[in-house]
Structures are given as C-alpha cells and as structure tokens.
Scaffold this motif. Sequence first.
Motif, PDB file in Angstrom:
ATOM      1  N   VAL A   1     124.869   8.353  43.173  1.00 55.61           N
ATOM      2  CA  VAL A   1     124.181   7.072  42.982  1.00 55.61           C
ATOM      3  C   VAL A   1     124.920   5.960  43.727  1.00 55.61           C
ATOM      4  CG1 VAL A   1     123.661   5.297  41.251  1.00 55.61           C
ATOM      5  CG2 VAL A   1     123.006   7.659  40.836  1.00 55.61           C
ATOM      6  N   ALA A   2     126.246   5.975  43.665  1.00 59.41           N
ATOM      7  CA  ALA A   2     127.032   4.954  44.366  1.00 59.41           C
ATOM      8  C   ALA A   2     126.833   5.055  45.881  1.00 59.41           C
ATOM      9  CB  ALA A   2     128.506   5.093  44.011  1.00 59.41           C
ATOM     10  N   VAL A   3     126.871   6.253  46.434  1.00 56.79           N
ATOM     11  CA  VAL A   3     126.673   6.442  47.876  1.00 56.79           C
ATOM     12  C   VAL A   3     125.265   6.029  48.272  1.00 56.79           C
ATOM     13  CG1 VAL A   3     126.513   8.189  49.701  1.00 56.79           C
ATOM     14  CG2 VAL A   3     128.432   8.226  48.125  1.00 56.79           C
ATOM     15  N   SER A   4     124.293   6.408  47.464  1.00 54.80           N
ATOM     16  CA  SER A   4     122.904   6.066  47.770  1.00 54.80           C
ATOM     17  C   SER A   4     122.661   4.562  47.742  1.00 54.80           C
ATOM     18  CB  SER A   4     121.968   6.755  46.773  1.00 54.80           C
ATOM     19  OG  SER A   4     120.629   6.390  47.028  1.00 54.80           O
ATOM     20  N   SER A   5     123.229   3.882  46.765  1.00 58.70           N
ATOM     21  CA  SER A   5     122.995   2.438  46.688  1.00 58.70           C
ATOM     22  C   SER A   5     123.691   1.699  47.830  1.00 58.70           C
ATOM     23  CB  SER A   5     123.424   1.879  45.337  1.00 58.70           C
ATOM     24  OG  SER A   5     124.810   1.758  45.261  1.00 58.70           O
ATOM     25  N   TYR A   6     124.883   2.143  48.224  1.00 54.00           N
ATOM     26  CA  TYR A   6     125.579   1.504  49.337  1.00 54.00           C
ATOM     27  C   TYR A   6     124.832   1.754  50.648  1.00 54.00           C
ATOM     28  CZ  TYR A   6     129.395  -0.135  52.301  1.00 54.00           C
ATOM     29  OH  TYR A   6     130.140  -0.821  53.229  1.00 54.00           O
TER      30      TYR A   6
ATOM     31  N   VAL B   1     115.128  -9.584  58.137  1.00 52.78           N
ATOM     32  CA  VAL B   1     115.476  -9.198  56.776  1.00 52.78           C
ATOM     33  C   VAL B   1     116.662  -8.246  56.877  1.00 52.78           C
ATOM     34  CG1 VAL B   1     114.679  -8.138  54.639  1.00 52.78           C
ATOM     35  CG2 VAL B   1     113.078  -9.435  56.051  1.00 52.78           C
ATOM     36  N   ALA B   2     117.818  -8.705  56.394  1.00 51.79           N
ATOM     37  CA  ALA B   2     119.047  -7.918  56.442  1.00 51.79           C
ATOM     38  C   ALA B   2     119.579  -7.790  55.028  1.00 51.79           C
ATOM     39  CB  ALA B   2     120.073  -8.581  57.349  1.00 51.79           C
ATOM     40  N   GLY B   3     119.396  -6.625  54.435  1.00 58.61           N
ATOM     41  CA  GLY B   3     119.773  -6.451  53.038  1.00 58.61           C
ATOM     42  C   GLY B   3     118.892  -7.316  52.165  1.00 58.61           C
ATOM     43  N   GLU B   4     119.505  -8.182  51.360  1.00 58.10           N
ATOM     44  CA  GLU B   4     118.760  -9.095  50.487  1.00 58.10           C
ATOM     45  C   GLU B   4     118.400 -10.413  51.162  1.00 58.10           C
ATOM     46  OE1 GLU B   4     117.749  -8.316  47.316  1.00 58.10           O
ATOM     47  OE2 GLU B   4     118.532  -6.318  47.760  1.00 58.10           O
ATOM     48  N   ALA B   5     118.962 -10.665  52.334  1.00 62.77           N
ATOM     49  CA  ALA B   5     118.741 -11.942  53.023  1.00 62.77           C
ATOM     50  C   ALA B   5     117.467 -11.894  53.864  1.00 62.77           C
ATOM     51  CB  ALA B   5     119.923 -12.273  53.915  1.00 62.77           C
TER      52      ALA B   5
ATOM     53  N   ARG C   1     117.301   1.825  58.202  1.00 63.56           N
ATOM     54  CA  ARG C   1     118.040   1.960  56.952  1.00 63.56           C
ATOM     55  C   ARG C   1     119.473   2.350  57.314  1.00 63.56           C
ATOM     56  NH1 ARG C   1     117.465   6.195  52.004  1.00 63.56           N
ATOM     57  NH2 ARG C   1     118.932   5.117  50.672  1.00 63.56           N
ATOM     58  N   LEU C   2     120.421   1.621  56.787  1.00 63.22           N
ATOM     59  CA  LEU C   2     121.835   1.852  57.097  1.00 63.22           C
ATOM     60  C   LEU C   2     122.407   2.919  56.167  1.00 63.22           C
ATOM     61  CD1 LEU C   2     122.932  -1.856  57.602  1.00 63.22           C
ATOM     62  CD2 LEU C   2     122.052  -0.259  59.291  1.00 63.22           C
ATOM     63  N   SER C   3     121.837   4.107  56.231  1.00 66.88           N
ATOM     64  CA  SER C   3     122.208   5.188  55.318  1.00 66.88           C
ATOM     65  C   SER C   3     123.632   5.685  55.574  1.00 66.88           C
ATOM     66  CB  SER C   3     121.211   6.342  55.425  1.00 66.88           C
ATOM     67  OG  SER C   3     121.117   6.762  56.760  1.00 66.88           O
ATOM     68  N   ALA C   4     124.248   6.158  54.512  1.00 68.28           N
ATOM     69  CA  ALA C   4     125.630   6.651  54.568  1.00 68.28           C
ATOM     70  C   ALA C   4     125.681   7.985  55.315  1.00 68.28           C
ATOM     71  CB  ALA C   4     126.173   6.815  53.154  1.00 68.28           C
TER      72      ALA C   4
END
Length: 148
Positions: free
Chosen positions: A50-55, A68-72, A7-10
């Motif tokens: 919410v913005a930081v979490s979604s990014y 599987v990379a993001g939505e792709a 997970r590419l967490s912030a």
Amino acid sequence: MQPYEERLSAPRSWWFIAVLIGVSVGLIMLPFGTLPMLGGLIGGAALACVAVSSYGSARVRVVADSLVAGEARIPVSALGTPQVLDADEAAAWRTYKADPRAFMLLRSYIPTALRVDVTDPEDPTPYVYVSTRNPEALAAALTAVQPA
C-alpha cells in the motif's frame, strides 16, 4: 483530448522490497506460532505494498489549459517556457540549485525532469519542477496549450 498523461509509478524493485518486508515481519512473528507468522507475512506485505502504491500513484497531466502535477493544478497561462532537464541537470535542480519556494513533484527513481518558470507576479513560487520519464513530450504538450 488530453495531450499528455503519465503515472509516476514505482519501479519493480520497490515491489520486491515490499514483499521482503512482509517476509521479515512474518519471521519476526514466527516465535509466536504459525498463525501469527502468516498474519505478519500477509499484513506486513500488504502494508508495504500500500505504501509503495500510494507513493507511485502520482500523476502528471496536461488537461485543457492546466498542468496537473500530483494534487496541484497550475494554469498554463501562469507558466513560462518549459525547460527539459537531463539526468545531470535534474539532479542539480533537485539539490544545490533548488529553491525552497518552488513546487516540486519529484520521484528519486525518475532521472529526468521538466522545469517551468512561474510567470504570475502574484505567485511567490519561482518555478515548477516535475519528474517525468518523457520531458520532451510534456514540454511539447505544455507548449501546445499555452496561449499565444
């Protein structure tokens, strides 16, 4: 079995900034009274979080025969040999070496990445660029599931 998942967490500093945004909105609302100030503090912090979490919710996985990379979801059979990029090379492929047709899942706070050429002649995408904290493990997982 999933050979790779990340997970590419912030980073933590972004969460601190989100709290500071909440404090700023609270201070902006202070002239209107205590209750609007508290609403601004809580609402501003919540929206920023919410913005930081979604990014930071993007995931990179190798599942069955797909990357599987993001939505792709990219079949591994359509990919070439993975190329591990150190911080300097990753920065070059994000900027002056970048092709606008490429699929890029990049996060600026992750310095390393993996680049894989797309070998499918039907696909106009020249390569896939994926930010990852552990490009060697991702490359090994892709190589392990590639058809012989």
